[in-house]
Design an enzyme around this catalytic site. Structure first.
Site, PDB file in Angstrom:
ATOM      1  N   PHE A 144       0.936  -1.183   0.309  1.00 15.70           N
ATOM      2  CA  PHE A 144       0.033   0.024   0.000  1.00 15.70           C
ATOM      3  C   PHE A 144       0.927   1.214   0.054  1.00 15.70           C
ATOM      4  O   PHE A 144       1.697   1.465   0.926  1.00 15.70           O
ATOM      5  CB  PHE A 144      -0.867   0.086   1.105  1.00 15.70           C
ATOM      6  CG  PHE A 144      -1.758   1.100   1.227  1.00 15.70           C
ATOM      7  CD1 PHE A 144      -3.263   1.052   0.498  1.00 15.70           C
ATOM      8  CD2 PHE A 144      -1.460   2.280   1.926  1.00 15.70           C
ATOM      9  CE1 PHE A 144      -3.863   2.427   0.353  1.00 15.70           C
ATOM     10  CE2 PHE A 144      -2.314   3.577   1.617  1.00 15.70           C
ATOM     11  CZ  PHE A 144      -3.699   3.368   0.935  1.00 15.70           C
ATOM     12  N   ASP A 161       9.473   2.981   1.906  1.00 16.38           N
ATOM     13  CA  ASP A 161       8.207   3.878   2.100  1.00 16.38           C
ATOM     14  C   ASP A 161       7.870   3.558   3.511  1.00 16.38           C
ATOM     15  O   ASP A 161       7.365   2.736   4.012  1.00 16.38           O
ATOM     16  CB  ASP A 161       7.141   3.183   1.261  1.00 16.38           C
ATOM     17  CG  ASP A 161       5.628   4.065   1.589  1.00 16.38           C
ATOM     18  OD1 ASP A 161       5.662   4.834   2.716  1.00 16.38           O
ATOM     19  OD2 ASP A 161       4.945   3.728   0.873  1.00 16.38           O
ATOM     20  N   LYS A 177       2.929  11.594   7.172  1.00 16.22           N
ATOM     21  CA  LYS A 177       1.995  11.236   8.078  1.00 16.22           C
ATOM     22  C   LYS A 177       2.319  11.832   9.513  1.00 16.22           C
ATOM     23  O   LYS A 177       1.974  13.256   9.641  1.00 16.22           O
ATOM     24  CB  LYS A 177       1.661   9.764   8.420  1.00 16.22           C
ATOM     25  CG  LYS A 177       0.954   9.099   7.309  1.00 16.22           C
ATOM     26  CD  LYS A 177       0.150   7.924   7.554  1.00 16.22           C
ATOM     27  CE  LYS A 177      -0.515   7.332   6.295  1.00 16.22           C
ATOM     28  NZ  LYS A 177      -1.559   7.857   5.971  1.00 16.22           N
TER      29      LYS A 177
END
Length: 414
Positions: free
Chosen positions: A153, A238, A267
């Site tokens: 993802f 990531d 984030k």
């Protein structure tokens, strides 16, 4: 209440049901949120429109890692709001250079390219890797490929969903962007076989978050690093969800003794206040970009940089990494006690856990609904899995209370 027309003065007396009905009637249904309407937050706690309090065990997918309304982060934002919030990258501003330097020092990279969202960071990393492949490695124009992991993802942009195998994210959104090869996560031999002379990068989550906090097999990431070095391929990590103290280290890669060529962060970097992401690499990689080849009006804006600098300053002390490490051990021990009592597997590193619910008991969504009734907010994924990732400021007794609520929720469904 009629929802045919809504004016601002109508909003004050709305009930929880009114808010949910408005959302269902007027917002695109790209999410299926739990039936709760949040109105305020403090630390690890959220309050709904009826005054009920809930322990936040999601942290907005790690974006609120330092708690709601963290005073140090808010102070940096307030100060910057009173000065200047947006200039565009046509000019320098006094927060940009320091932010790039301080973030680079935190993760051990020479250069930073600030963006806004995690997906933008991934897209930027892809562009940089291709540019590096053509300009430095000598791959023929238009022939670059990137190897990725199955069950990944990395966001929901058109390019990113082109190498996703999640049907909800992918089906119905083609045609898809070429240039990607997916291999099983954790299978180093499959990865080695997928790399050829036109491969410019391997893009991986060191820990697969959306897939259910899937930890890599022993030695896997070290082998990925070796293969990338041997084949002259960039290793892109990531760490949008896993990075910035979530797992008990500044970066999840540190647990496995590897240093990628490029980090993708996001984030938590925005402190739960503004979206902030960044691509970090050394000059021999990020130095391939020239003016006009990539950009963002809001990327690296003064407000974002000021907030990001506050976050970097907090992480520089190591306090939050240590909290996540110690409390993560407590979380793992308590969750392990539920194995065989409604849970079939627990995967945990730091304050991040993926737990599989016994299908005979119910789904992850059903457990989340019961947790809501017990005052805890969490999120399911892929049917049977529940993810827990509370703010790093959570206290030990609050963590125990959350696990007790999970035990009660599993008992409710038994």
């Amino acid at each position: 209440m009629s929802t045919d027309t809504v004016t601002p003065t109508d909003l004050a007396p709305l009930t929880e049901a009114d808010h949910i009905r408005l959302a269902e009637q007027h917002a695109a249904a790209n999410y299926a949120p739990l039936p709760v309407v949040i109105t305020s937050g403090e630390g690890c706690w959220l309050t709904d429109v009826a005054g009920n309090r809930y322990l936040d065990c999601l942290s907005a997918y790690s974006a609120v890692s330092f708690g709601h309304r963290n005073e140090r982060i808010l102070a940096a934002a307030r100060e910057q709001l009173e000065r200047v919030t947006l200039t565009g990258r046509a000019f320098h501003h006094d927060q940009f250079g320091p932010f790039c330097a301080e973030l680079g020092a935190l993760v051990g990279k020479q250069m930073a390219l600030p963006m806004n969202t995690g997906a933008e960071a991934v897209e930027t990393g892809i562009k940089v890797a291709r540019k590096w492949g053509y300009q430095v490695k000598g791959v023929p124009d238009g022939q670059a490929n990137i190897v990725v992991a199955a069950n990944n993802f990395h966001g929901r942009t058109t390019t990113v969903i082109s190498f996703s195998d999640d049907p909800d994210a992918r089906v119905g959104f083609g045609p898809y962007t070429p240039g990607f090869r997916a291999v099983p996560f954790g299978d180093a031999e499959a990865l080695a076989a997928a790399i050829d002379e036109h491969t410019v990068a391997v893009l991986l989550e060191p820990i697969q978050g959306e897939a259910g906090v899937i930890l890599p097999p022993s030695g896997y990431l070290r082998r990925v690093r070796e293969l990338c070095t041997e084949r002259n391929v960039l290793f892109i990590a990531d760490e949008v969800q896993s990075g910035l103290a979530r797992t008990g280290r500044t970066l999840a890669c540190e647990h496995y003794g590897v240093v990628p060529d490029m980090y993708l962060l996001g984030k938590a970097l925005g402190g739960g206040v503004v979206p902030v992401s960044a691509v970090l690499a050394d000059a021999d990689v990020l130095g391939v970009l020239r003016p006009g080849q990539h950009g963002s009006t809001f990327g690296g804006n003064p407000l974002a940089c000021a907030v990001g600098r506050a976050v970097v300053g907090m992480l520089a002390t190591g306090e939050y990494q240590e909290r996540a490490r110690v409390l993560g051990e407590q979380l793992r021990e308590r969750l392990d006690g539920l194995l065989g009592h409604g849970l079939t597997e627990v995967r945990c590193l730091g304050l991040w856990a993926g737990i599989d619910v016994d299908p005979a008991l119910g789904t992850g969504r059903e457990v989340c609904e019961r947790l809501l009734a017990h005052g805890v907010l969490a999120k399911d994924t892929h049917g049977q899995t529940l993810r827990l990732g509370p703010p790093l400021v959570i206290e030990p007794d609050e963590l125990d209370w959350a696990v007790d609520a999970l035990r009660a929720s599993l008992t409710d469904l038994a």
